[in-house]
Design a protein around this motif. Structure first.
Motif, short mmCIF file in Angstrom:
data_model
loop_
_atom_site.label_atom_id
_atom_site.label_comp_id
_atom_site.label_asym_id
_atom_site.label_seq_id
_atom_site.Cartn_x
_atom_site.Cartn_y
_atom_site.Cartn_z
N LEU A 124 0.58 -0.97 0.07
CA LEU A 124 -0.21 -0.15 0.07
C LEU A 124 0.74 0.83 0.24
CD1 LEU A 124 -2.78 -1.36 2.52
CD2 LEU A 124 -3.38 -1.01 0.40
N CYS A 125 0.25 2.27 -0.88
CA CYS A 125 1.20 3.42 -0.88
C CYS A 125 1.41 4.35 0.44
CB CYS A 125 0.36 4.45 -1.95
SG CYS A 125 -0.03 3.71 -3.23
N VAL A 126 2.45 4.97 0.57
CA VAL A 126 2.53 5.14 2.44
C VAL A 126 1.77 6.52 2.37
CG1 VAL A 126 3.92 7.32 3.06
CG2 VAL A 126 5.14 5.12 1.88
N GLY A 127 1.27 6.56 3.45
CA GLY A 127 0.17 7.71 3.34
C GLY A 127 -0.98 7.27 3.34
N CYS A 128 -1.48 6.02 2.69
CA CYS A 128 -3.15 5.54 2.46
C CYS A 128 -4.05 5.16 3.26
CB CYS A 128 -2.83 3.44 1.24
SG CYS A 128 -4.27 3.18 1.45
N GLY A 129 -5.29 5.59 3.13
CA GLY A 129 -6.01 5.29 4.84
C GLY A 129 -6.68 4.04 4.39
N HIS A 130 -5.90 3.18 3.70
CA HIS A 130 -6.08 1.75 3.50
C HIS A 130 -5.33 0.99 5.16
CE1 HIS A 130 -9.08 1.13 0.52
NE2 HIS A 130 -7.90 0.95 -0.46
N ARG A 131 -4.57 1.66 5.13
CA ARG A 131 -3.40 1.60 5.87
C ARG A 131 -3.19 1.74 7.43
NH1 ARG A 131 2.08 1.69 5.23
NH2 ARG A 131 2.64 0.92 3.18
N ASP A 177 -13.74 3.42 1.55
CA ASP A 177 -13.70 4.24 0.92
C ASP A 177 -12.61 5.53 -0.06
OD1 ASP A 177 -15.31 5.81 -1.33
OD2 ASP A 177 -16.17 7.11 0.07
N ASN A 178 -11.78 4.85 -0.89
CA ASN A 178 -11.62 5.85 -1.01
C ASN A 178 -11.41 6.70 -2.85
OD1 ASN A 178 -11.02 4.31 -3.19
ND2 ASN A 178 -8.89 3.29 -2.85
N SER A 179 -12.67 6.48 -2.77
CA SER A 179 -13.48 7.27 -3.53
C SER A 179 -12.60 7.49 -5.21
CB SER A 179 -13.19 9.27 -3.77
OG SER A 179 -14.31 9.49 -2.21
N ILE A 183 -11.62 3.72 -8.64
CA ILE A 183 -10.94 2.71 -8.71
C ILE A 183 -9.24 3.59 -8.69
CG2 ILE A 183 -11.60 0.60 -10.07
CD1 ILE A 183 -14.03 2.40 -10.97
N ALA A 184 -9.03 2.89 -7.74
CA ALA A 184 -7.49 3.20 -7.26
C ALA A 184 -6.10 2.53 -8.07
CB ALA A 184 -6.77 3.09 -5.51
N MET A 185 -6.46 0.69 -8.16
CA MET A 185 -5.76 -0.31 -8.45
C MET A 185 -5.19 -0.01 -9.94
SD MET A 185 -5.73 -3.78 -7.21
CE MET A 185 -6.11 -5.59 -8.34
N PRO A 227 -9.99 9.81 0.62
CA PRO A 227 -9.84 9.55 -0.86
C PRO A 227 -8.50 9.14 -0.83
CG PRO A 227 -10.69 12.67 -0.72
CD PRO A 227 -10.12 11.15 0.93
N CYS A 228 -7.86 8.17 -2.23
CA CYS A 228 -7.10 7.92 -2.44
C CYS A 228 -6.15 8.68 -2.75
CB CYS A 228 -6.52 6.96 -3.25
SG CYS A 228 -5.31 7.00 -4.49
N VAL A 229 -4.14 8.44 -2.00
CA VAL A 229 -3.39 10.23 -2.02
C VAL A 229 -3.04 9.95 -3.72
CG1 VAL A 229 -2.87 10.00 0.47
CG2 VAL A 229 -1.25 7.98 -1.44
N GLN A 230 -3.20 8.92 -4.49
CA GLN A 230 -2.61 9.13 -5.60
C GLN A 230 -3.31 9.48 -6.47
OE1 GLN A 230 0.24 7.81 -6.08
NE2 GLN A 230 1.11 6.41 -4.76
N LEU A 231 -4.81 10.30 -6.46
CA LEU A 231 -5.58 10.71 -7.56
C LEU A 231 -4.75 11.40 -7.57
CD1 LEU A 231 -8.89 10.59 -5.26
CD2 LEU A 231 -8.16 9.07 -7.27
S1 SF4 Z 1 -3.24 3.05 -5.15
FE1 SF4 Z 1 -4.65 4.72 -3.58
S2 SF4 Z 1 -5.97 3.75 -2.74
FE2 SF4 Z 1 -4.95 2.34 -3.70
S3 SF4 Z 1 -2.79 2.24 -2.44
FE3 SF4 Z 1 -2.12 4.23 -3.01
S4 SF4 Z 1 -2.82 5.37 -1.89
FE4 SF4 Z 1 -4.11 3.48 -1.64
#
Ligand code: SF4
Lengths: 194, 538
Positions: free
Chosen positions: B351-358, B451-453, B455-457, B517-521
């Motif tokens: 998972l990305c650093v700072g991701c809410g799933h963590r 809910d990361n708002s 379809i991140a993957m 929200p996903c930090v990669q948005l």
């Molecule tokens: S892409 Fe977004 S949801 Fe997926 S791991 Fe990275 S931050 Fe989390």
């Protein structure tokens, strides 16, 4: 002429930008080209690689066969070694010396350097620092491309033109910084190799 | 004009140039770039080609069928496991047939680079008895897609176009031709065709069965199935799709000494196979995925066959093809070397650093220490990485939507707490019906929608759930007192644990929306999200 270049790194380190530059330059030079890349899950901080094949004759496979890579260019020293089975005898290893530390069992750096140095054709440089000194640490990948440029069968001009084409969108300043990074990489590689 | 295109992009450009009116898809690696290319294409915009994401693969394929019913050309795009979701409509529309050309693109993932299994979509094509195409390179991906629409209209059947990861995600220069005009609206001549009540369906099914010999003949004479002569008949080679490239890579001269049958159109062409079999002592079958051709010809060539391939062990039974395992099958003396220097360690995705799933997994793991019996059912999305160290938070994850329904079954069996973790987009894809089921039965489960708002993957496509989750859950009958929203941030950890614990203890359905929200948005998406009124219960 057929050249196989394997690009290695960790998701997000910019190896696909190197690939895009090689692609663009090869197409502009009327050469055949195949470039496979990794999408999806492995981009999340995992190991990624891209196979780039450039030739003046038809290329069939999208993947480089084992033992047939003319060079491996890596943005990270351990990822460089992950693809060694692909390297030709006497093939080149080109890498940044800075580790990407997101795993707990990352090996001792010195051991990695020793392994890399055991190959006669290697270019091990602190590309990150070079890029930083030029005021654009994001251009580490371009420094490495510059360092590899003399062994890539594409003219310097076509590579620079490709850099311009790809970065144009981000403005002239970014283009110039990347061209500088390319030049510096090339210069340093010439010094270390000779 | 030569354009630099991924296999997926070449296919997409081929569809645009074939007079496409709409693409319907749910993102999934390795298929995602097909729809993204059409969404970005200026030409597609000028032509007003519909290209918004669908809620799931089934709705995508049904919408494509509706567009085809209206007489226009449509495409449904998905990854291999997505076809399972859409299998109902796929099997039935092969019976109803189509009106405007309808191409179903399915990208398989041999070697499971980004998937749960290696299933081979060619079996679905055979199952549905429809023509199938499988390009071998980027140029063919372009050409074959144009051809696919004509073929579909010729037989009034959907056509399955199979891709594999390597071709989807590999670039080459592609000669792009002219585009043809879109079809006008024209309704089916015989509308009963599309009403699959038994009396009509039987008619259509007869048509489908009767036309099989025609479809086979078409495949046997297809330009895309090529018989290439070779002087050395000690071996004959059948190479399908991308396998042809790996095969040819092994001959420096660009000439293979053995006769080759290159297959890019199905049903499996029998005549040229018989010809190959009559001239060659032994047949080697090269195909990415399952031993689909090998199995079929082993049957019709009879007992005394001498066929080698994946089934015989000449090629490994699992994983994708490459020039090296084919070299081995050809008897070339190469050692496949998998030994790396000892200093190289693995680097799995994370998972990305700072991701809410963590932060959500941190909370779940704390609660796990409080009870022995807690089971967590995960789902498909970035958060599936919670099944790996350092989290190990997820006990099971199978397919899209199964988190809620499996948690329900486990709760029915007496497991408590039984937790489902599902993403926002996966929830709308196939979680909602399962939740309704649990609500009706008041099953004691806790559903956490992470809910990361996005379809991140697959690259942060818009999620159909954005801004709608609370309303959906209310609508499905989740009790107001057990519908909660938390923000997964480190500073909220204790508070979030308390709230989740409380809901775990509730003897009914609780839904907790863990929202960040996903930090990669990209920035534009983050801004857009701010405009969608942020849901809150207070
Ligand atoms: S892409 Fe977004 S949801 Fe997926 S791991 Fe990275 S931050 Fe989390």
């Amino acid at each position: 002429m057929k050249t196989n270049i394997l690009l290695a790194g960790v998701g997000g380190q910019g190896i696909l930008t190197i690939a895009a530059i090689l692609d663009t330059a090869a197409l502009a030079s009327n050469l055949h080209l195949k470039q496979s890349e990794v999408h999806g899950m492995s981009q999340r901080g995992g190991a990624v690689q891209s196979h780039v094949r450039i030739s003046d004759t038809k290329i069939y496979s999208d993947l480089i066969p084992q033992g047939k890579a003319d060079m491996i260019i890596s943005v990270e020293p351990m990822e460089l070694l992950r693809y060694l089975p692909f390297l030709k005898k006497d093939g080149y290893l080109i890498t940044d010396s800075n580790p990407f530390l997101n795993i707990t069992d990352y090996p001792e750096l010195e051991e990695l350097y020793t392994e890399i140095k055991s190959y006669p054709n290697h270019i091990l440089i602190d590309a990150k620092k070079i890029a930083k000194d030029l005021g654009n640490s994001k251009a580490t990948n371009i420094v490495l491309l510059g360092a590899a440029s003399s062994i890539i069968p594409l003219s310097e001009e076509s590579l620079k033109q490709a850099i311009k084409t790809l970065f144009q969108r981000k403005g002239d300043r970014i283009v110039t910084k990347n061209i500088d990074a390319f030049n510096k990489g090339k210069e340093i590689a010439t010094e270390t190799v000779s | 004009m030569k354009k630099l295109l991924l296999g997926n992009e070449a296919l997409a450009q081929g569809a645009i140039d074939a007079g496409l009116s709409g693409v319907y898809a749910y993102p999934g690696t390795p298929s995602t770039e097909i729809t993204e290319y059409i969404q970005r294409s200026k030409l597609a915009k000028e032509l007003t080609i519909h290209s918004q994401w669908s809620v799931n693969e089934k709705t995508a394929m049904e919408s494509a069928l509706g567009m085809s019913y209206a007489g226009k050309r449509a495409m449904a795009v998905m990854k291999h496991v997505g076809l399972n979701v859409a299998a109902d409509v796929f099997m039935n529309m092969s019976v109803s047939g189509i009106n405007g050309g309808l191409v179903v693109v399915v990208a398989d993932d041999p070697s499971m680079h980004s998937s749960q299994n290696e299933q081979d979509s060619r079996f679905y094509g055979k199952f549905a008895m429809v023509p199938m195409l499988e390009p071998s390179n980027q140029q063919e991906a372009y050409d074959i897609t144009k051809y696919a629409f004509d073929l579909s209209e010729k037989y009034s059947l959907p056509v399955l176009l199979r891709m594999v990861t390597r071709l989807s995600h590999s670039r080459a220069g592609v000669n792009v031709g002219n585009s043809i005009k879109q079809n006008n609206i024209h309704l089916p001549k015989n509308a009963t065709q599309f009403s699959l009540i038994p009396m009509y369906a039987r008619n259509r099914y007869n048509y489908l069965v009767n036309i099989q010999s025609d479809i086979l003949e078409n495949s046997e004479n297809s330009y895309f199935n090529e018989f290439i002569k070779g002087p050395n008949t000690s071996l004959g080679i059948i190479a399908s799709g991308i396998a042809y490239n790996y095969l040819m890579e092994n001959f420096e001269s660009g000439k293979c000494p053995y006769p080759i049958l290159k297959i890019s159109q199905y049903p499996i062409p029998k005549k040229p196979i018989k010809k190959l079999f009559n001239t060659c002592k032994k047949i080697l079958v090269l195909e990415d995925g399952y031993p689909f051709i090998e199995e079929a010809i082993s049957d019709f060539l009879g007992e005394n066959r001498n066929v080698i391939g994946r089934l015989s062990g000449a090629i490994p039974r699992v994983g994708e093809l490459n020039p090296d395992n084919i070299a081995n099958a050809l008897g070339f003396d190469i050692v496949i070397d998998e030994n790396l220097p000892k200093v190289v360690s693995g680097r799995p995705p994370e998972l990305c650093v700072g991701c809410g799933h963590r932060d959500l997994f941190d909370a779940i793991n704390k609660l796990k220490t409080e009870t022995e019996s807690q089971q967590v059912f995960g789902d498909i999305g970035c958060y599936a990485l919670g099944a790996l160290p350092p989290y190990n938070s997820i006990d099971a994850l199978i397919e899209m939507g199964a988190s809620i329904t499996m948690a329900k079954g486990a709760a029915d069996a007496g497991i408590h707490p039984s937790i489902a973790i599902i993403g926002d987009s996966t929830f709308t894809h196939s979680g909602m019906t399962g939740l309704l089921n649990a609500v009706i039965e008041k099953t004691p489960i806790t559903v956490i929608i992470s809910d990361n708002s996005a379809i991140a993957m697959t690259g942060a496509q818009d999620s159909s759930a954005s801004g709608r989750l609370i309303d959906i859950c209310r609508g499905l009958g989740v009790e107001e007192n057990h519908l909660k929203v938390i923000t997964p941030l480190h500073k909220n950890l204790d508070q979030n644990i308390d709230l989740i614990r409380e809901e775990l203890n509730y003897n009914g359905v609780s839904v907790i929306i863990s929202q960040r929200p996903c930090v990669q948005l990209p920035k534009e998406k983050k801004d857009k999200l701010k405009k969608i009124k942020n849901v809150s219960l207070n």
